[in-house]
Design a protein around this motif. Structure first.
Motif, PDB file in Angstrom:
ATOM      1  N   TYR A 122       0.845  -1.200   0.000  1.00 32.04           N
ATOM      2  CA  TYR A 122       0.000   0.000   0.000  1.00 32.04           C
ATOM      3  C   TYR A 122       0.873   1.240   0.000  1.00 32.04           C
ATOM      4  O   TYR A 122       0.603   2.214  -0.701  1.00 32.04           O
ATOM      5  CB  TYR A 122      -0.906   0.053   1.238  1.00 32.04           C
ATOM      6  CG  TYR A 122      -1.814  -1.131   1.377  1.00 32.04           C
ATOM      7  CD1 TYR A 122      -2.301  -1.775   0.237  1.00 32.04           C
ATOM      8  CD2 TYR A 122      -2.188  -1.600   2.616  1.00 32.04           C
ATOM      9  CE1 TYR A 122      -3.138  -2.861   0.361  1.00 32.04           C
ATOM     10  CE2 TYR A 122      -3.022  -2.684   2.754  1.00 32.04           C
ATOM     11  CZ  TYR A 122      -3.493  -3.314   1.618  1.00 32.04           C
ATOM     12  OH  TYR A 122      -4.312  -4.384   1.754  1.00 32.04           O
ATOM     13  N   ARG A 151      -6.399  -8.951  -7.718  1.00 27.44           N
ATOM     14  CA  ARG A 151      -7.436  -9.498  -6.847  1.00 27.44           C
ATOM     15  C   ARG A 151      -7.719 -10.936  -7.211  1.00 27.44           C
ATOM     16  O   ARG A 151      -8.132 -11.714  -6.378  1.00 27.44           O
ATOM     17  CB  ARG A 151      -8.724  -8.718  -7.034  1.00 27.44           C
ATOM     18  CG  ARG A 151      -8.635  -7.342  -6.505  1.00 27.44           C
ATOM     19  CD  ARG A 151      -9.931  -6.642  -6.828  1.00 27.44           C
ATOM     20  NE  ARG A 151      -9.655  -5.235  -7.008  1.00 27.44           N
ATOM     21  CZ  ARG A 151     -10.605  -4.336  -7.203  1.00 27.44           C
ATOM     22  NH1 ARG A 151     -11.856  -4.719  -7.282  1.00 27.44           N
ATOM     23  NH2 ARG A 151     -10.295  -3.091  -7.340  1.00 27.44           N
ATOM     24  N   ASN A 170     -19.166 -12.720   2.082  1.00 24.31           N
ATOM     25  CA  ASN A 170     -19.459 -12.147   3.388  1.00 24.31           C
ATOM     26  C   ASN A 170     -18.701 -12.882   4.483  1.00 24.31           C
ATOM     27  O   ASN A 170     -18.178 -12.272   5.404  1.00 24.31           O
ATOM     28  CB  ASN A 170     -20.960 -12.202   3.676  1.00 24.31           C
ATOM     29  CG  ASN A 170     -21.701 -11.156   2.875  1.00 24.31           C
ATOM     30  OD1 ASN A 170     -21.080 -10.194   2.369  1.00 24.31           O
ATOM     31  ND2 ASN A 170     -22.994 -11.337   2.728  1.00 24.31           N
ATOM     32  N   LYS A 187     -14.899 -12.177   4.207  1.00 24.69           N
ATOM     33  CA  LYS A 187     -14.535 -10.802   4.587  1.00 24.69           C
ATOM     34  C   LYS A 187     -14.277 -10.658   6.078  1.00 24.69           C
ATOM     35  O   LYS A 187     -13.597  -9.744   6.505  1.00 24.69           O
ATOM     36  CB  LYS A 187     -15.648  -9.832   4.155  1.00 24.69           C
ATOM     37  CG  LYS A 187     -15.480  -9.328   2.726  1.00 24.69           C
ATOM     38  CD  LYS A 187     -16.667  -8.475   2.329  1.00 24.69           C
ATOM     39  CE  LYS A 187     -16.742  -8.355   0.819  1.00 24.69           C
ATOM     40  NZ  LYS A 187     -18.073  -7.908   0.383  1.00 24.69           N
ATOM     41  N   LYS A 188     -14.854 -11.586   6.862  1.00 27.18           N
ATOM     42  CA  LYS A 188     -14.626 -11.524   8.307  1.00 27.18           C
ATOM     43  C   LYS A 188     -13.241 -12.041   8.685  1.00 27.18           C
ATOM     44  O   LYS A 188     -12.842 -11.926   9.831  1.00 27.18           O
ATOM     45  CB  LYS A 188     -15.688 -12.378   9.028  1.00 27.18           C
ATOM     46  CG  LYS A 188     -17.088 -11.829   8.931  1.00 27.18           C
ATOM     47  CD  LYS A 188     -18.043 -12.777   9.667  1.00 27.18           C
ATOM     48  CE  LYS A 188     -19.391 -12.839   8.965  1.00 27.18           C
ATOM     49  NZ  LYS A 188     -20.055 -14.134   9.188  1.00 27.18           N
ATOM     50  N   THR A 242     -10.169 -11.672   6.771  1.00 27.69           N
ATOM     51  CA  THR A 242      -9.105 -11.230   5.870  1.00 27.69           C
ATOM     52  C   THR A 242      -7.810 -11.006   6.642  1.00 27.69           C
ATOM     53  O   THR A 242      -7.855 -10.724   7.838  1.00 27.69           O
ATOM     54  CB  THR A 242      -9.506  -9.929   5.167  1.00 27.69           C
ATOM     55  OG1 THR A 242      -9.866  -8.986   6.158  1.00 27.69           O
ATOM     56  CG2 THR A 242     -10.634 -10.156   4.185  1.00 27.69           C
ATOM     57  N   PRO A 243      -6.664 -11.076   5.962  1.00 27.10           N
ATOM     58  CA  PRO A 243      -6.490 -11.501   4.580  1.00 27.10           C
ATOM     59  C   PRO A 243      -6.759 -12.987   4.399  1.00 27.10           C
ATOM     60  O   PRO A 243      -6.519 -13.765   5.316  1.00 27.10           O
ATOM     61  CB  PRO A 243      -5.028 -11.175   4.300  1.00 27.10           C
ATOM     62  CG  PRO A 243      -4.369 -11.184   5.632  1.00 27.10           C
ATOM     63  CD  PRO A 243      -5.388 -10.735   6.616  1.00 27.10           C
ATOM     64  N   PHE A 262     -14.919  -5.490  -3.397  1.00 25.51           N
ATOM     65  CA  PHE A 262     -13.888  -5.346  -2.366  1.00 25.51           C
ATOM     66  C   PHE A 262     -12.670  -4.664  -2.952  1.00 25.51           C
ATOM     67  O   PHE A 262     -12.268  -4.925  -4.065  1.00 25.51           O
ATOM     68  CB  PHE A 262     -13.554  -6.685  -1.699  1.00 25.51           C
ATOM     69  CG  PHE A 262     -12.943  -7.729  -2.581  1.00 25.51           C
ATOM     70  CD1 PHE A 262     -13.706  -8.781  -3.042  1.00 25.51           C
ATOM     71  CD2 PHE A 262     -11.599  -7.691  -2.911  1.00 25.51           C
ATOM     72  CE1 PHE A 262     -13.152  -9.756  -3.844  1.00 25.51           C
ATOM     73  CE2 PHE A 262     -11.038  -8.657  -3.703  1.00 25.51           C
ATOM     74  CZ  PHE A 262     -11.820  -9.699  -4.186  1.00 25.51           C
ATOM     75  N   SER A 263     -12.160  -3.783  -2.179  1.00 21.42           N
ATOM     76  CA  SER A 263     -10.968  -3.080  -2.670  1.00 21.42           C
ATOM     77  C   SER A 263      -9.774  -3.980  -2.432  1.00 21.42           C
ATOM     78  O   SER A 263      -9.817  -4.895  -1.615  1.00 21.42           O
ATOM     79  CB  SER A 263     -10.810  -1.778  -1.912  1.00 21.42           C
ATOM     80  OG  SER A 263     -10.534  -2.072  -0.565  1.00 21.42           O
ATOM     81  N   SER A 264      -8.733  -3.694  -3.142  1.00 17.57           N
ATOM     82  CA  SER A 264      -7.553  -4.552  -3.003  1.00 17.57           C
ATOM     83  C   SER A 264      -6.961  -4.419  -1.604  1.00 17.57           C
ATOM     84  O   SER A 264      -6.156  -5.227  -1.184  1.00 17.57           O
ATOM     85  CB  SER A 264      -6.521  -4.200  -4.065  1.00 17.57           C
ATOM     86  OG  SER A 264      -6.249  -2.828  -4.013  1.00 17.57           O
ATOM     87  N   THR A 265      -7.391  -3.398  -0.883  1.00 18.87           N
ATOM     88  CA  THR A 265      -6.859  -3.249   0.468  1.00 18.87           C
ATOM     89  C   THR A 265      -7.490  -4.233   1.437  1.00 18.87           C
ATOM     90  O   THR A 265      -7.031  -4.384   2.545  1.00 18.87           O
ATOM     91  CB  THR A 265      -7.124  -1.827   0.986  1.00 18.87           C
ATOM     92  OG1 THR A 265      -8.504  -1.533   0.810  1.00 18.87           O
ATOM     93  CG2 THR A 265      -6.282  -0.813   0.268  1.00 18.87           C
ATOM     94  N   GLN A 266      -8.559  -4.911   0.996  1.00 19.21           N
ATOM     95  CA  GLN A 266      -9.207  -5.817   1.918  1.00 19.21           C
ATOM     96  C   GLN A 266      -8.463  -7.136   2.064  1.00 19.21           C
ATOM     97  O   GLN A 266      -8.754  -7.902   2.973  1.00 19.21           O
ATOM     98  CB  GLN A 266     -10.649  -6.077   1.478  1.00 19.21           C
ATOM     99  CG  GLN A 266     -11.602  -5.135   2.168  1.00 19.21           C
ATOM    100  CD  GLN A 266     -12.996  -5.271   1.608  1.00 19.21           C
ATOM    101  OE1 GLN A 266     -13.188  -5.316   0.390  1.00 19.21           O
ATOM    102  NE2 GLN A 266     -13.965  -5.332   2.481  1.00 19.21           N
TER     103      GLN A 266
END
Ligand SMILES: Nc1ncnc2c1ncn2[C@@H]1O[C@H](COP(=O)(O)OP(=O)(O)OP(=O)(O)O)[C@@H](O)[C@H]1O
Ligand SMILES: [Zn+2]
Length: 712
Positions: free
Chosen positions: A233, A241, A293, A296-297, A299-300, A340-344
């Motif tokens: 980042y 992704r 969903n 996402k809980k 990540t990564p 989702f952004s690549s930051t996720q």
């Protein structure tokens, strides 16, 4: 037994049906009986009293009415309560009786005055009653209270309807479930099917993925990112992704994805493209949503979608129904990936062996924009993979993995893993202490051709034809090929074939010259040539050979541009209608060209067959000897074949043989004889063979002493 089971499951259906019908009947019946056609006499009387303005106040609670009549006498008489119910039978106190009395004592109206009458009123008549009460209210100043009923009847209806709906849903469910096939949990209907693989108990590291150095190199960057996203980042670097792993089955795509997860220390979720495909429209898309969903809980993380081509085909193409569901699912994946952004820190990896049919939207930037090709391993790769899977297996001393790698070109990682496992099983069956080279050799053929069936019954004539057929193939390999080697000739039926001649290139070839292709055609025709030369007749046994060499010849003409009069021209014939590029359009050239192509194919095949017949007649003695030996022992290996070939071919014919650098090398290495050292080599080979035979016999003897448990 199957029949019985079938009947058993069939029996369930009428049961549910009858049950449903019964419920329906009960439902109707209750409604029928509850629906009074006319107000009962007591109610009529009350309504009359209301109309006549004789009622002072009415309370209605739960369908029970309490009617207080006006006391027209001013006299103070003790109040009596008359209770009437709709089902009140010949009750002396029934309102009817009182009214009757009232009529009789018409002049003495006192009887009813000031009383309170209680009665249940069927809900059907409530509206009428309320209407009358409302009118009387305006007309006579009657007062009333109405409390909305919590009627038992209505409640029963609601419950009944619910039960019915439930049963209906259940039976439909049951029906779908049966269609989906047993073994699947119907309750697992919605929800994500993605499985989180626990890599902490069974870690797969890069070291476990052998021979895929380039692929691992490309994956290293992703591992790095997942481990240390801040670094990326900070530099504003864009990390893919989605990574598309492209390669044939068994090349280790899943393994690589797992290794990335292990190396990066992130959770690994896996789902197969086909898991999204259900017969219920919309389930796929909801599964995708739920999967993302869930992930996402945590990540990564890595999501691995195997067989993405099941959903990722070009939209709006394909045959038959079911692609609506696919499109919805695919769209949902695209939406999620855009979402989702690549930051996720979610990286989606997907595997396919058909990148050509994937929807272009999948490979657009921000989606699966990184593509890594996973190819079958080369010889070094195969050796490394064998080494990985040989761990923990007892291989006999002197087994050279390099040699096994050398004779297994085209094998994938999965094939090689399977091969060593098969070898171990074969050794175990013999109660051997270790896996020998023979086990491995047998396993190679097992993996290649399916289990050998020694007991297929073949007539003597058939065996003889097969032997000469295979000898014909082998002679063509030996005499004509510049690249192939005869590895083993066998008339033990394996898979579909009656026998087989195993030939392999000495080296992996990535490009083939026209000569090589022609040589392969001649090798394929050698089988039929052998039959023709010896028996003066041909059989159907060569149909596979003919098909493959015709295909090859046609490809030479239409794809490789190698036809004599049509050089460098390409004619595409789309032979895959599942590609989704339209059906019915099979070629893009004229009938005349088609004829020209056919002629060229015929020319190639005819010329090749002529050369085959010439060559085989020159080698007739060797052909006969090899076939003879085959009928005797059923299977001969490379060295024995070479000895027989050299022994039975005159020097002037040997001089005509194709130059084969691979064979020259083996001769130099002392692995194959020449005409000059033949006698000496033969002796050595015989001694070697006797030695291994002795060992084998010993092993068998030992095995015989121990009760054979593996067979039981
Ligand atoms: N490079 C390799 N090194 C070691 N083992 C391998 C390698 N490639 C494949 N294998 C073996 O083959 C098995 C199957 O591989 P994997 O499932 O990863 O293949 P795949 O390419 O994902 O196949 P598919 O396309 O059928 O899903 C692995 O479990 C492993 O035992
Ligand atoms: Zn054949």
């Amino acid at each position: 037994m199957f029949e019985k089971e079938k009947r058993k499951t069939k029996g369930i259906r009428p049961n549910i049906g009858t049950f449903l019908l019964l419920i329906l009947f009960a439902f109707i019946a209750i409604y029928y009986f509850m629906g009074d056609k006319e107000p009962d006499t007591d109610l009529s009387a009350i309504l009359q009293l209301v109309d006549d303005g004789k009622v002072q106040h009415v309370d209605i609670v739960n369908n029970k009415i309490s009617v207080k009549l006006i006391d027209t006498r001013k006299a103070k008489q003790p109040e009596t309560t008359v209770t009437g119910t709709s089902d009140a039978s010949s009750n002396n106190d029934s309102l009817l009786n009182i009214l009757a009395n009232n009529k009789q004592t018409d002049k003495n109206k006192i009887v009813l005055d000031g009383r309170t009458i209680n009665k249940y009123v069927s809900p059907n008549w409530m509206n009428l009653l309320l209407e009358k009460l409302e009118k009387a209210k305006d007309k006579y100043g009657l007062t009333y209270n109405y409390t909305e009923p919590i009627s038992l009847g209505a409640m029963t209806n609601v419950i009944l309807i619910l039960v019915m709906l439930g049963l209906l849903a259940f039976s439909m469910w049951n029906l779908f479930f049966r269609q989906m096939g047993e073994g699947k949990n119907p309750l697992n209907f919605g929800g994500s099917k993605a499985k989180r693989v626990d890599l902490s108990t069974d870690p797969v590291t890069f070291a476990d993925v052998a021979g895929a150095d380039e692929e691992k190199g490309e994956m290293q960057e992703i591992v790095d990112f997942l481990k240390n996203p801040q670094k990326y980042y900070a530099l504003g670097a864009k990390i893919p992704r989605g990574v598309l792993l492209v390669g044939p089955p068994g090349t280790g795509k899943t393994l690589l994805a797992k290794a990335v997860a292990t190396e990066a220390g992130v959770p690994f979720y896996t789902i197969s493209g086909s898991d999204f495909m259900e017969m219920y429209v919309g389930v796929g898309a909801s599964r995708v949503r739920e999967m993302f969903n869930e992930v996402k809980k945590h990540t990564p993380a890595i999501i691995f979608i195997d067989e993405i081509d099941a959903i990722g085909r070009q939209r709006g193409s394909g045959l038959g129904g079911g692609h609506d569901e696919r499109e919805q699912t695919l769209n949902q994946i695209l939406v999620e990936m855009d979402g989702f952004s690549s930051t996720q820190g979610i990286i989606v990896m997907a595997a396919t062996n058909r990148p050509d049919i994937l929807d272009a939207a999948l490979t657009r930037p921000g989606r699966f924009d990184r593509q890594i090709t996973v190819s079958p391993p080369d010889i070094q790769g195969r050796e490394d993979i064998l080494a990985v899977h040989a761990k923990g297996k007892k291989l006999a001393k002197g087994i050279d993995l390099r040699e096994i790698a050398r004779i297994t070109p085209g094998f994938t990682g999965a094939d090689l893993a399977n091969l060593l496992n098969e070898a171990a099983l074969l050794a175990a069956r013999k109660n051997a202490k270790e896996i020998t080279y023979f086990d491995i050799q047998d396993a190679i053929f097992k993996v290649m051709l399916g289990p050998e069936k020694k007991n297929r019954i073949m007539s003597e004539k058939e065996r003889s034809i097969t032997a000469h057929h295979e000898a014909g193939h082998a002679i063509m390999v030996r005499a004509m090929s510049e690249t192939e080697r005869v590895e083993r000739v066998s008339i033990i039926s394996a898979g579909q074939a009656g026998g087989y001649t195993a030939h392999k290139p000495f080296e992996d070839l990535y490009y083939a010259s026209k000569d090589h292709l022609l040589q392969n055609i001649m090798i394929a025709l050698g089988g039929r040539g052998g039959e023709q030369l010896i028996f003066k007749q041909i059989t159907t046994g060569a149909s596979n050979d003919l098909e493959s060499c015709n295909k090859l010849a046609r490809k030479m003409v239409t794809v490789y541009g190698m036809a004599e009069h049509m050089e460098n021209l390409v004619f595409t014939e789309s032979d895959d209608m599942f590609m989704g590029h339209g059906i019915g359009h099979s070629h893009s050239f004229s009938e005349h060209t088609a004829q020209l192509i056919d002629n060229n194919v015929k020319e190639i095949i005819d010329a090749a067959y002529k050369r085959v017949m010439t060559c085989l007649s020159q080698h007739e003695t060797a052909l006969r000897k090899i076939a003879e030996r085959l009928l005797e022992v059923e299977r001969i290996d490379e060295v024995e074949f070479e000895i027989l070939y050299l022994e039975n071919t005159p020097p002037e014919i040997l001089a005509l043989d194709a130059v084969n650098p691979g064979r020259e090398q083996m001769i130099k290495d002392g692995l194959l004889p020449t005409k000059d050292n033949l006698a000496e080599f033969k002796e050595k080979y015989a001694a070697q063979k006797a030695e291994t035979e002795k060992k084998r016999a010993m092993a068998q003897l030992q095995a015989a002493e121990v009760p054979d448990l593996t067979e039981a």
